[in-house]
Write an enzyme that holds these catalytic residues in place. Structure first.
Site, PDB file in Angstrom:
ATOM      1  CG  ASP A 208      -1.727   1.230   1.381  1.00  0.00           C
ATOM      2  OD1 ASP A 208      -1.468   2.196   0.657  1.00  0.00           O
ATOM      3  OD2 ASP A 208      -2.624   1.240   2.245  1.00  0.00           O
ATOM      4  CD  GLN A 211      -0.507   8.766   3.459  1.00  0.00           C
ATOM      5  OE1 GLN A 211       0.152   9.759   3.179  1.00  0.00           O
ATOM      6  NE2 GLN A 211      -1.813   8.830   3.653  1.00  0.00           N
ATOM      7  CB  CYS A 374      -9.155   4.694   7.493  1.00  0.00           C
ATOM      8  SG  CYS A 374     -10.420   5.762   6.828  1.00  0.00           S
TER       9      CYS A 374
END
Ligand code: PMP
Length: 423
Positions: A208, A211, A374
């Site tokens: 992921d 960021q 989240c």
């Protein structure tokens, strides 16, 4: 750093700010201090212009029309794919699938890869610091397939406890889905080592990168990750466009994600065959304008230089941490070592709810986020319902950090008084 001009040779944060019209606005009569970049970034004029230019000069559907406008739109769309590929050093543009966002990119892997490759008894390894978008899809897949979820834990400093990795990865591990950079702690995870170890066991790794790609140089071939997901809106591009990178042989083998126009080769009444990658994964009319504008954002970031962006954020984060750690009654989360920490600072204040911190800061035109970000399991890990979070970018200045600190002191004054009155 004086007058908002960066010390770094060749990097002039004041000049960068000139490119972002929104950074000149006022909120409540005060200059905007935008410190919610982990949620979404601001957009430079070139990105806005790119959207307007598409809609005013060559708006047409792609991959279909045998006429000039459509050919222009198709060329610009595919050109953006090539530029995104170069940006993360993907081996070819065909490894880049445009999605709506990181969430959709991860869900694409869940459906198009997971359904055929994760079976009952298999294991998926994720971490306690995952954003819900890299957690819930794997919960759903594990439930559907009868697979087991295993978890990498986080230590008090906010780092993954990798000592346990050798026990957690087994011959049954099919996938490790882990965040490259935590959106709460700023931790930059040592993903290269994780990937190496995963591959020894025959497991694949999904990063992921929501960021990381916006904030630092990322090279998918150097990392050797199998899948990598990120969002355009966090990297100066528009909302509504995200990216999935995957190794070519994986994309070839994967089943389609959504069915419909554009993703087919031949359609009969009862069955169909699929277009080549990447079209196989881009059903329907794509988000043409936003993809093209993401290409403009990638160009803009490349011109700034991702190493410069990263260096600037290290300096700003150091400046912020140095001041914030001096505030009495503050608790800061995440690692201290700046080479492995990104420009995200989560904090709580004694006696002041994070939402109240955000509200007081807003009254000073300082935009930060408050909540669970989240990451509910991570909040539970640190025994807090929520944190306030300031997150920085290529245009953040030391003056803005000073405004943040003033706002924090104001929140303490306001709520300190409230606490005193109620005793
Ligand atoms: N992963 C991380 C680490 C994130 O920070 C975010 C956005 N906050 C996401 C995934 C989800 O991104 P999007 O909402 O653009 O799909």
């Amino acid at each position: 750093m004086e007058n908002g001009v960066s010390d770094e040779v060749g990097y002039d944060v004041r000049a960068v700010r000139q490119d972002f019209p929104i950074l000149g606005i006022q909120v409540h009569g005060k200059p905007l201090v935008y410190l919610d970049n982990a949620a979404t970034s601001q957009k430079p004029q070139v990105v806005i212009d790119s959207l307007v230019h598409y809609y005013t000069r060559y708006n047409a559907n792609v991959h279909r029309g045998i006429y000039t406008l459509s050919e222009q739109a198709t060329a610009a769309y595919e050109n953006a794919r090539a530029r995104v590929a170069r940006f993360i050093n993907a081996p070819s543009p065909e490894c880049i699938i445009f999605t709506r966002n990181t969430t959709e990119a991860i869900n694409l892997v869940r459906y198009a890869w997971g359904a055929d490759n994760v079976r009952a008894g298999d294991e998926i390894l994720i971490s306690e610091m995952e954003h819900h978008s890299n957690l819930v899809p794997w919960q759903l897949l594990a439930q559907e397939q009868g697979a087991e979820l295993r978890f990498l834990r986080v230590n008090n400093e906010g780092r993954l406890m990798l000592d346990g990795l050798d026990v957690l990865i087994t011959e049954k591990t099919r996938l490790i889905a882990v965040t490259h950079v935590s959106n709460v702690l700023g931790t930059i995870n040592p993903v290269k080592g994780i990937i190496k170890k995963a591959h020894k066991y025959g497991a694949l790794v999904l990063l992921d990168a929501a960021q990381s790609v916006p904030h630092m140089p990322v090279d998918v071939q150097e990392l050797d990750c199998d899948f990598l997901a990120f969002s355009g809106h966090k990297m100066m591009g528009p909302t509504g466009v995200g990216v999935l990178y995957a190794k070519p042989h994986l994309l070839e083998a994967m089943r389609p994600f959504m069915g419909g126009g554009s993703m087919i080769r031949k359609v009969m009444l009862a069955e169909s065959t699929w277009a080549d990658v990447p079209q196989k994964f881009e059903a329907g009319t794509p988000n043409i304008a936003d993809v093209i504008a993401l290409g403009a954002a990638v160009d803009y970031l490349s011109d700034l230089g991702m190493a410069n962006v990263r260096e600037h954020e290290i300096q700003i984060t150091q400046y912020a941490l140095d001041q914030m750690r001096e505030v009495s009654g503050i608790k800061l989360f995440g690692p201290w070592e700046l080479q492995t920490r990104a420009g995200v600072v989560s904090f709580v204040l004694d006696g002041v709810h994070p939402h109240d911190i955000a509200q007081i800061l807003d009254s000073e035109a300082v935009a930060v986020r408050a909540g669970h970000h989240c990451c509910q399991p991570l909040m539970r890990r640190f025994n807090v319902p929520a944190t306030a979070r300031a997150s920085f970018y290529a245009y953040t200045t030391e003056e803005e950090i000073d405004a943040l600190l003033e706002g924090i002191h104001k929140a303490q004054r306001v709520f300190g008084h409230a606490i005193e009155r109620s005793v």
